[in-house]
Design a protein around this motif. Structure first.
Motif, PDB file in Angstrom:
ATOM      1  N   ALA A  17      -3.146 -12.371  13.566  1.00 55.21           N
ATOM      2  CA  ALA A  17      -3.634 -11.213  14.410  1.00 55.21           C
ATOM      3  C   ALA A  17      -4.150 -10.132  13.359  1.00 55.21           C
ATOM      4  N   ASN A  18      -4.674  -8.975  13.916  1.00 53.57           N
ATOM      5  CA  ASN A  18      -5.173  -7.672  13.362  1.00 53.57           C
ATOM      6  C   ASN A  18      -4.066  -7.200  12.440  1.00 53.57           C
TER       7      ASN A  18
ATOM      8  N   GLU B  55     -15.581 -10.243   4.326  1.00 54.03           N
ATOM      9  CA  GLU B  55     -15.285  -9.619   5.597  1.00 54.03           C
ATOM     10  C   GLU B  55     -16.688  -8.369   5.914  1.00 54.03           C
TER      11      GLU B  55
ATOM     12  N   TYR C 160       0.881  -1.323   0.216  1.00 52.76           N
ATOM     13  CA  TYR C 160       0.053  -0.086  -0.117  1.00 52.76           C
ATOM     14  C   TYR C 160       1.093   1.013   0.032  1.00 52.76           C
TER      15      TYR C 160
ATOM     16  N   GLU D  27     -13.025 -13.727   7.768  1.00 52.95           N
ATOM     17  CA  GLU D  27     -13.730 -13.630   9.061  1.00 52.95           C
ATOM     18  C   GLU D  27     -15.103 -13.825   9.317  1.00 52.95           C
TER      19      GLU D  27
ATOM     20  N   THR E  67      -6.748 -10.056   5.103  1.00 53.52           N
ATOM     21  CA  THR E  67      -7.814  -9.449   4.214  1.00 53.52           C
ATOM     22  C   THR E  67      -6.879  -9.035   2.726  1.00 53.52           C
ATOM     23  N   THR E  68      -5.761  -8.597   3.057  1.00 55.32           N
ATOM     24  CA  THR E  68      -4.901  -8.249   1.875  1.00 55.32           C
ATOM     25  C   THR E  68      -4.689  -9.485   0.831  1.00 55.32           C
TER      26      THR E  68
ATOM     27  N   ALA F 251       2.379  -4.925   2.627  1.00 56.97           N
ATOM     28  CA  ALA F 251       1.522  -5.501   3.640  1.00 56.97           C
ATOM     29  C   ALA F 251       1.759  -7.128   3.613  1.00 56.97           C
TER      30      ALA F 251
ATOM     31  N   GLN G 128      -9.581 -14.730  12.566  1.00 53.91           N
ATOM     32  CA  GLN G 128      -8.872 -14.352  13.871  1.00 53.91           C
ATOM     33  C   GLN G 128      -9.032 -15.397  14.885  1.00 53.91           C
TER      34      GLN G 128
ATOM     35  N   ALA H 187      -2.436  -8.467  10.135  1.00 50.78           N
ATOM     36  CA  ALA H 187      -1.390  -9.175   9.526  1.00 50.78           C
ATOM     37  C   ALA H 187      -1.239  -9.444   8.134  1.00 50.78           C
TER      38      ALA H 187
END
Ligand code: ATP
Length: 218
Positions: free
Chosen positions: A36-37, A70, A12, A142, A42-43, A17, A175, A39
């Motif tokens: 984790a958040n 998500e 990005y 998710e 989603t990418t 990422a 997660q 990480a």
């Protein structure tokens, strides 16, 4: 293999990422991607589905992918039935019957606007919409977020059933590592854009990498 990702690099702007991620999902496999958040989960999903462009590596796909995104992204003012039909907009034949057979709980909701459903019902519609495309691989981002354990167990049972009955392959991004490792035979752990552990779920369950992914939630 249905999907094979090799040395994937995604940026990005100047920020990296994903930094050389490799993973694969074979026919009829259920594979988890946990982390984790932030990480990079989603990418990875967005890049595999063609929404985000990679700056390096390669992605080979053999077969149809369908995404359960998500946040579900339903059309709130449209009925459940219309939301399902949108899952098969590419196909000429758009019958929803097989989805109501697979997810009978949706039948009584078919005329209700999606925006008036509970979170669990909405997730079921998002799953049904993806199944409309008769995919070889379902990519689920998710699934369990914000849902009660009973609802999550119900969704997981539906996935397991599609896998054993129809051979549907699943890439489950979660997660909730416990859920992911229970449901999937194999898993990858992502940390800061890299795969830090991978293998059979049973072997990963007690690993420090999985514990770190958990701790990252706090
Ligand atoms: P979450 O569960 O919070 O969605 P994640 O594991 O899916 O986390 P990503 O959303 O893929 O992680 O984010 C990976 C990294 O890329 C993070 O550092 C995040 O801040 C960054 N990132 C994600 N989207 C963007 C964006 N649109 N612009 C800039 N940076 C982004």
């Amino acid at each position: 293999m249905i999907v094979e990702v090799r040395d994937l690099v995604v940026h990005y702007g100047a920020a990296t990422a994903l930094d050389g991620v490799s993973l694969s999902v074979g026919e009829g496999e259920m594979v988890a991607l946990i982390g984790a958040n932030g990480a990079g989960k989603t990418t990875l999903v967005n890049t595999v589905c063609g929404v985000k462009q990679a700056s390096g590596g390669r992605i080979d796909v053999h077969g149809n992918l369908a995404l359960v995104p998500e946040g579900r992204h339903l059309f709130a003012s449209l009925s459940v039935d219309d939301n399902l039909r949108l899952g098969a907009w590419r196909q000429k034949k758009r019958t929803t019957g097989h989805v109501y057979d697979l997810l009978p709980g949706l039948t009584k909701l078919r005329n209700r606007p999606a925006g008036r459903l509970s979170g669990g019902e909405q997730q079921m519609v998002a799953l049904g919409r993806a199944l409309m495309a008769c995919p070889d691989l379902l990519v689920i981002d998710e699934m369990s977020l914000g849902l009660a354990p009973k609802i999550v167990a119900d969704l997981a049972a539906h996935l397991r059933d599609r896998n054993t009955t129809d051979g549907l392959a699943v890439l489950l991004i979660e997660q909730n590592a416990q859920l992911a490792l229970d449901l999937c035979a194999r898993a990858y752990v992502l940390e800061a854009g890299r795969v830090v552990a991978e293998g059979p779920s049973g072997e990963l369950a007690g690993s420090p990498e999985v514990a770190a992914a958990y701790l990252g939630l706090e």
